[in-house]
Enzyme design. Structure first.
Site, PDB file in Angstrom:
ATOM      1  N   GLU A  98       0.818  -1.208   0.000  1.00  0.00           N
ATOM      2  CA  GLU A  98       0.000   0.000   0.000  1.00  0.00           C
ATOM      3  C   GLU A  98       0.860   1.270   0.000  1.00  0.00           C
ATOM      4  O   GLU A  98       0.620   2.186  -0.774  1.00  0.00           O
ATOM      5  CB  GLU A  98      -0.894  -0.027   1.254  1.00  0.00           C
ATOM      6  N   ASP A  99       1.864   1.305   0.860  1.00  0.00           N
ATOM      7  CA  ASP A  99       2.548   2.571   1.137  1.00  0.00           C
ATOM      8  C   ASP A  99       3.972   2.684   0.604  1.00  0.00           C
ATOM      9  O   ASP A  99       4.589   3.723   0.734  1.00  0.00           O
ATOM     10  CB  ASP A  99       2.622   2.806   2.660  1.00  0.00           C
TER      11      ASP A  99
END
Ligand code: MN
Length: 753
Positions: A103-104
């Site tokens: 995700e990041d």
């Protein structure tokens, strides 16, 4: 207490470590993880874990949490929760360590798959899809929730890791801004705590509830926490006194067991206080006694009942309060015997009896369930649940917010057990009706249901069932579902089937409308084509073609304006004139007060003079913690943050929530209510009104008194300026002789009219 005061009270430790110390801290946490995980290691596992840790640490290298800590401490903490508190193993640990990387950071799913294989990549992918919940806006959020459930049915580990992630975020929520705290807490109480409950993770569910309450209801939380700690010694003394004779009896009978008193959660105590309208001192079950019996699988049931028998030899049981979840486990897997007995000093005490196996299931839920799955008589309980969810998700095209609501009522509620005439047990959510039961058996039976026999007595289809009922459904071939039916079913399956059938019915009726329109147009020599139909739909502002035809069929739309239409080159044009739209203004009761200034400061808006109204469900007054909800049609509505509807609104409509705060202003008064209970004595009314309007100079708007059997109950509606004034009033009234209870009315009761 003002919002600012609350923010000031939280003093957070300043994060201030050198890079060297930081490195040591990370390693220390990593070693703590290895320590709890080590018993589960097989050959090669430790290397895999190290690899996952290195990838995660490298990927999050430059990131920090709101507290200032290095980000990697979060995935490590989530992994420790998964292992220690949920009982998950090596593969789940790898997924936990990697859960925020895709995700990041630059790490991709392909990277994960290359390093750890398809199974782990799929779980991380599931986590990635739902990991954004915190920052996204709402209906997306409900959409996300739907996704969570879809992944859940593939691999429950996704949801277990997600719960661990949420738990750690809740434990560290102090570092977030107040609005975020409110939003995340609402979402937690609304979705995650019930989900943890449904997965059988009682401890996590309880902690999530308590932590949410700490932010949503800070005053209530602190008050109960403080009272619990003040009364702790007294309580321990009582528990010891209660346990002592039981210990001796159990030892004598040769049991291997643990026995202890367990405090109830702050949230559950608070719920009880609210539900029963009692003070802390009046909540009798602040704790429960738990007995864990170490038993072999074949003797479990027998031994639990033996323990029950020994306990009730010592203390008298309450006949209504025996729960046998051993013969009929809850659908989340929970098994135990619960009984309430009369302890020393005539106090009622709840006693929970379980074996070590049942206890592990109660604490670690699903994960423990899989561990014991082999040899369990009832091994497909979860599989059945997942199958039900899958069925509902696939048959529903309703919007996500509706879906969430349906899901909550039907899958997360506590359940009841009812019997078919043949003696089969069916599990249904609380408040299910005979009609729900009919749909549970088969949708064809549900659709034709005209009534039921409950315990051999004839009842209507809307009859609410209770645990233990025996139900026989009566059908007729002439019966079919109606709109009304939606009002008395709670199960998602019944709702979905009824909606399907209504839609089908509507389609059939709409066909008639279509023919009517076709004839009308042909009569006027206007072509019956899509272009002309669209012109009519947009003229009548109907949401869909189906609705348009349907309205014609049921004569809701008689096409009167069609006579004024003109036709240019075969193309229909409806008259441009539109009906005047009359705006209905909402008159509120508060209008009478002088209005010089806006009472509220609304953050994030350009002007502070914004029209608002006060929610009827919680009647906020200045001094209460509040938020604004941008409603469609009624402008901004101010709710208390502890309003019964608040969590639902914040969780589902976050973008429409605006932060609001009361401005200092003593010019406007607000309508609120208090309930008074006391001894009925001449002159008491006089004394009450004297204090209110005489001494305190508060205006009374309405007063009703009912009395009977020497007691009276009064409801008084008053205009106050703020919470302080109201509290002052409540305290003054409490001091009056013969007054037993004075309470603010904060729900629908406040609108007694
Ligand atoms: Mn996370």
């Amino acid at each position: 207490m003002s919002e600012q005061a609350i923010e000031q009270q939280v003093t957070l430790p300043k994060y201030n470590l050198t890079p060297e110390q930081e490195k040591k801290l990370i390693l220390r946490q990593y070693r703590a993880l290895l320590k709890v995980l080590r018993p589960k290691f097989k050959k090669g596992d430790e290397e895999l874990i190290r690899r996952a840790f290195e990838i995660a640490a490298e990927a999050h290298k430059t990131m920090r949490r709101k507290s200032g800590e290095p980000y990697i401490l979060h995935p490590i903490a989530v992994a420790i929760i998964c292992v220690e508190e949920i009982g998950l193993g090596v593969r789940s640990t790898i997924c936990s360590l990697l859960h925020d990387t895709v995700e990041d950071t630059d790490v991709t799913i392909e990277d994960v798959e290359r390093e750890f294989g398809g199974e782990i990549a799929r779980i991380v992918d599931g986590l990635t899809k739902i990991s954004n919940v915190i920052d996204t806006s709402t209906s997306q959020q409900a959409e996300n929730f739907k996704k969570i459930l879809l992944t859940l049915t593939d691999d429950p580990r996704v949801i277990l890791i997600k719960l661990a992630d949420r738990l750690h975020n809740m434990r560290t929520l102090d570092y977030m801004k107040r609005e975020k705290q409110l939003k995340i807490s609402s979402e937690t109480i609304w979705v995650y705590a019930p989900l943890a409950h449904r997965m059988g993770l009682y401890n996590i569910k309880t902690e999530l509830e308590d932590l949410s309450m700490k932010y949503l209801e800070p005053e209530g939380y602190r008050e109960i926490a403080q009272k619990l700690s003040e009364t702790k010694r007294e309580r321990s003394r009582y528990i010891n006194e209660f346990i002592k004779p039981l210990k001796e009896k159990l030892k004598k009978a040769g049991f291997n067991f643990d026995i202890y008193g367990r405090p109830k959660s702050i949230h559950s105590i608070w719920n009880k206080m609210k539900k029963k309208g009692v003070d802390f001192d009046e909540v009798y079950d602040l704790f429960a006694i738990r007995i864990i019996v170490y038993s072999s699988p074949e003797k479990e049931k027998e031994e639990c009942w033996k323990v029950y028998s020994l306990i009730t030899d010592e203390y008298l049981p309450s006949p209504e309060r025996l729960r046998d979840w051993i013969s009929n486990p809850k659908s989340n897997g929970y098994e135990a015997l619960h009984t309430t007995v009369m302890g020393p000093q005539g106090k009622w005490v709840e006693v929970q009896i379980r074996t070590n196996r049942m206890n592990e299931i109660a604490e670690k839920g699903l994960a423990a369930h899989y561990k014991y799955k082999e040899g369990s008589a009832d091994e497909d309980r979860f599989d059945k649940w997942f199958a039900q969810i899958r069925e509902v998700i696939s048959s529903q095209d309703t919007d996500s917010v509706d879906f969430l609501q349906d899901f909550k009522t039907s899958f997360l509620a506590e359940e009841i057990y009812v019997f078919t005439p043949k003696g089969d047990v069916k599990m249904l959510p609380v408040n299910s009706t005979a009609l729900d039961f009919a749909f549970t058996i088969h949708s064809a039976i549900g659709s034709r249901c005209i009534g039921a026999k409950v315990n051999h007595k004839l009842v209507p289809i809307s009859h609410k069932l209770r645990s233990g009922d025996q139900v026989e459904i009566i059908t007729s071939n002439k019966q079919k579902p109606t709109e009304d039916w939606l009002k008395f079913v709670v199960t998602a399956k019944a709702r979905a089937k009824i909606k399907d059938s209504l839609k089908e019915e509507k389609r059939n009726i709409a066909e008639d409308g279509k023919s009517i329109l076709q004839r009308r147009l042909e009569h006027m020599n206007i072509a019956f084509n899509q272009q002309n139909i669209d012109e009519l739909i947009s003229f009548y502002k109907t949401p869909s073609q189906l609705d348009f035809f349907y309205n014609i069929a049921i004569k809701r739309n008689e096409l009167k304006e069609l006579k004024d239409a003109i036709v240019i080159g075969g193309k229909l044009e409806m008259p441009k004139l539109q009906k005047n739209v009359v705006e209905v203004k909402h008159e509120t009761e508060y209008k009478h007060s002088s209005k010089k200034d806006s009472e509220l400061i609304i953050f994030g808006e350009s002007s502070d003079k914004i029209k608002y109204s006060l929610a009827k469900c919680c009647s906020p007054i200045p001094g209460d913690l509040v938020f604004g909800f941008v409603s469609t049609g009624k402008g901004l509505i101010i709710h208390r943050t502890n309003c019964p509807n608040a969590a639902q609104l914040m969780a589902n409509y976050a973008p429409r929530i605006v932060k609001t705060k009361w401005a200092k202003n003593k010019e406007i008064s607000f309508l609120t209510g208090v309930k008074i209970i006391g001894i009925d004595d001449v002159g008491v009314i006089n004394k009450i009104t004297n204090i209110i309007s005489g001494e305190l100079g508060i205006n009374i708007s309405a007063l009703t008194i009912e009395s009977g059997e020497g007691l009276f109950e009064g409801m008084i509606k008053v205009f106050v300026h703020d919470k302080e004034e109201l509290e002052d009033l409540v305290n003054r009234l409490k001091q009056l002789n013969g007054i037993q209870e004075v309470q603010r009315l904060d729900d629908e009761d406040a609108n007694f009219s």
